[in-house]
Design a protein around this motif. Structure first.
Motif, PDB file in Angstrom:
ATOM      1  N   ILE A   5      48.054  52.854  32.568  1.00 44.06           N
ATOM      2  CA  ILE A   5      48.011  51.314  32.082  1.00 44.06           C
ATOM      3  C   ILE A   5      46.944  50.856  33.832  1.00 44.06           C
ATOM      4  CG2 ILE A   5      49.783  49.487  32.619  1.00 44.06           C
ATOM      5  CD1 ILE A   5      50.403  51.398  30.454  1.00 44.06           C
ATOM      6  N   VAL A   6      46.658  50.119  33.730  1.00 42.37           N
ATOM      7  CA  VAL A   6      45.951  49.127  35.072  1.00 42.37           C
ATOM      8  C   VAL A   6      46.875  47.612  35.206  1.00 42.37           C
ATOM      9  CG1 VAL A   6      43.509  47.866  36.249  1.00 42.37           C
ATOM     10  CG2 VAL A   6      43.877  50.253  34.324  1.00 42.37           C
ATOM     11  N   LEU A   7      47.664  47.736  36.291  1.00 43.50           N
ATOM     12  CA  LEU A   7      48.318  46.559  36.525  1.00 43.50           C
ATOM     13  C   LEU A   7      47.168  45.731  37.470  1.00 43.50           C
ATOM     14  CD1 LEU A   7      51.701  45.886  37.268  1.00 43.50           C
ATOM     15  CD2 LEU A   7      49.809  44.949  39.152  1.00 43.50           C
ATOM     16  N   ILE A   8      46.891  44.400  36.591  1.00 41.08           N
ATOM     17  CA  ILE A   8      45.851  43.201  37.696  1.00 41.08           C
ATOM     18  C   ILE A   8      47.235  42.492  38.078  1.00 41.08           C
ATOM     19  CG2 ILE A   8      44.210  41.201  37.683  1.00 41.08           C
ATOM     20  CD1 ILE A   8      43.538  44.647  36.579  1.00 41.08           C
ATOM     21  N   MET A   9      46.988  43.063  39.307  1.00 39.25           N
ATOM     22  CA  MET A   9      48.457  41.607  40.662  1.00 39.25           C
ATOM     23  C   MET A   9      47.530  40.441  41.361  1.00 39.25           C
ATOM     24  SD  MET A   9      49.475  44.072  43.605  1.00 39.25           S
ATOM     25  CE  MET A   9      49.769  42.672  44.470  1.00 39.25           C
ATOM     26  N   GLY A  10      48.218  39.919  41.734  1.00 36.05           N
ATOM     27  CA  GLY A  10      47.918  38.673  43.069  1.00 36.05           C
ATOM     28  C   GLY A  10      48.623  37.637  42.714  1.00 36.05           C
ATOM     29  N   VAL A  11      48.547  36.521  43.109  1.00 34.21           N
ATOM     30  CA  VAL A  11      48.864  35.629  43.581  1.00 34.21           C
ATOM     31  C   VAL A  11      48.842  34.507  41.910  1.00 34.21           C
ATOM     32  CG1 VAL A  11      49.832  35.245  45.716  1.00 34.21           C
ATOM     33  CG2 VAL A  11      47.746  34.114  44.885  1.00 34.21           C
ATOM     34  N   SER A  12      49.292  33.569  41.801  1.00 39.79           N
ATOM     35  CA  SER A  12      48.915  32.479  40.888  1.00 39.79           C
ATOM     36  C   SER A  12      47.670  32.220  41.502  1.00 39.79           C
ATOM     37  CB  SER A  12      49.742  31.397  40.311  1.00 39.79           C
ATOM     38  OG  SER A  12      49.315  31.063  39.250  1.00 39.79           O
ATOM     39  N   GLY A  13      46.783  32.365  39.848  1.00 39.24           N
ATOM     40  CA  GLY A  13      45.906  31.743  40.233  1.00 39.24           C
ATOM     41  C   GLY A  13      44.126  32.166  41.277  1.00 39.24           C
ATOM     42  N   SER A  14      44.639  33.605  41.396  1.00 38.69           N
ATOM     43  CA  SER A  14      43.779  34.652  41.513  1.00 38.69           C
ATOM     44  C   SER A  14      42.439  34.827  40.901  1.00 38.69           C
ATOM     45  CB  SER A  14      44.386  35.661  41.881  1.00 38.69           C
ATOM     46  OG  SER A  14      45.225  36.231  41.020  1.00 38.69           O
ATOM     47  N   GLY A  15      43.185  35.064  39.357  1.00 39.95           N
ATOM     48  CA  GLY A  15      42.392  35.412  37.335  1.00 39.95           C
ATOM     49  C   GLY A  15      42.927  36.446  37.078  1.00 39.95           C
ATOM     50  N   LYS A  16      43.662  37.002  37.390  1.00 40.76           N
ATOM     51  CA  LYS A  16      44.392  38.087  36.537  1.00 40.76           C
ATOM     52  C   LYS A  16      44.560  37.610  35.173  1.00 40.76           C
ATOM     53  CE  LYS A  16      48.892  36.891  38.360  1.00 40.76           C
ATOM     54  NZ  LYS A  16      48.735  36.252  39.126  1.00 40.76           N
ATOM     55  N   THR A  17      44.608  36.634  34.444  1.00 46.71           N
ATOM     56  CA  THR A  17      44.746  36.813  33.041  1.00 46.71           C
ATOM     57  C   THR A  17      43.860  36.915  32.509  1.00 46.71           C
ATOM     58  OG1 THR A  17      46.859  35.049  32.766  1.00 46.71           O
ATOM     59  CG2 THR A  17      44.867  35.518  31.485  1.00 46.71           C
ATOM     60  N   THR A  18      42.124  36.027  33.360  1.00 48.18           N
ATOM     61  CA  THR A  18      40.896  36.772  32.667  1.00 48.18           C
ATOM     62  C   THR A  18      40.532  37.146  32.813  1.00 48.18           C
ATOM     63  OG1 THR A  18      40.475  33.870  33.275  1.00 48.18           O
ATOM     64  CG2 THR A  18      38.628  35.440  33.019  1.00 48.18           C
ATOM     65  N   ILE A  19      40.717  38.012  34.362  1.00 51.24           N
ATOM     66  CA  ILE A  19      40.041  39.234  34.862  1.00 51.24           C
ATOM     67  C   ILE A  19      41.013  40.592  33.642  1.00 51.24           C
ATOM     68  CG2 ILE A  19      39.425  41.654  36.509  1.00 51.24           C
ATOM     69  CD1 ILE A  19      39.824  38.571  38.581  1.00 51.24           C
TER      70      ILE A  19
END
Length: 171
Positions: A5-19
């Motif tokens: 499982i790759v978890l893409i993390m960061g603050v809102s607006g960092s691009g998590k959904t797109t990436i």
């Protein structure tokens, strides 16, 4: 990596959904967006400009963890996972969890949030996100990736640095 499982993390607006969606598409892996796991009360609270508390986040994190635990194949999931204790809870669900931290300045992310439309997260909550952010420590083995580059370059960097293979029919 058997079924990571790759978890893409960061603050809102960092691009998590797109990436996250682009990475999952390239790999041919299942994808889940953390915002879909928020209970309605959390969404209403954020929409009203009220930061979430730890108590607000626990049911959301447990729901994400349950989804990860149920996966029998590789997958990509997004989650802000701002605090180490949140990441620790998520790691309990999957020992094969690979963290990718999307690293960007508050100014860059604020500009992205200002340009974003149709999302429930208001720009004024960005300060609370950075206040809660605990950058992953070296012992967390997180991959830090700068978001100050084109989206395609970010996805390529994650792909290369994690040593991932493209999905069927992909290059």
């Amino acid at each position: 990596m058997q079924n990571p499982i790759v978890l893409i993390m960061g603050v809102s607006g960092s691009g998590k959904t797109t990436i996250g969606a682009m990475l999952a598409g390239r790999l041919g892996w299942k994808y889940a967006e953390a915002d879909d796991f928020h209970p309605p009360a959390n969404v209403e609270k954020m929409h009203a400009g009220v930061p979430l508390t730890d108590e607000d986040r626990w049911p959301w994190l447990r729901a994400i963890g349950a989804w990860m635990h149920e996966q029998t194949g590789p997958a990509v999931v997004t989650c802000s996972a701002l605090k180490r204790k949140y990441r620790d809870v998520l790691r309990e669900s999957r020992s094969d969890l690979h963290l990718v931290y999307l690293d960007g300045s508050k100014e860059l992310i604020a500009a992205r949030l200002a340009a974003r439309h149709g999302h429930f997260f208001p720009r004024q909550l960005l300060d609370s996100q950075f206040a809660d952010l605990e950058i992953p420590a070296p012992d967390e083995d997180a991959l830090a990736v700068s978001i100050d580059q084109p989206i395609e370059a970010i996805v390529e960097e994650i792909h290369r640095r994690l040593g991932l293979s493209d999905g069927p029919g992909r290059r």
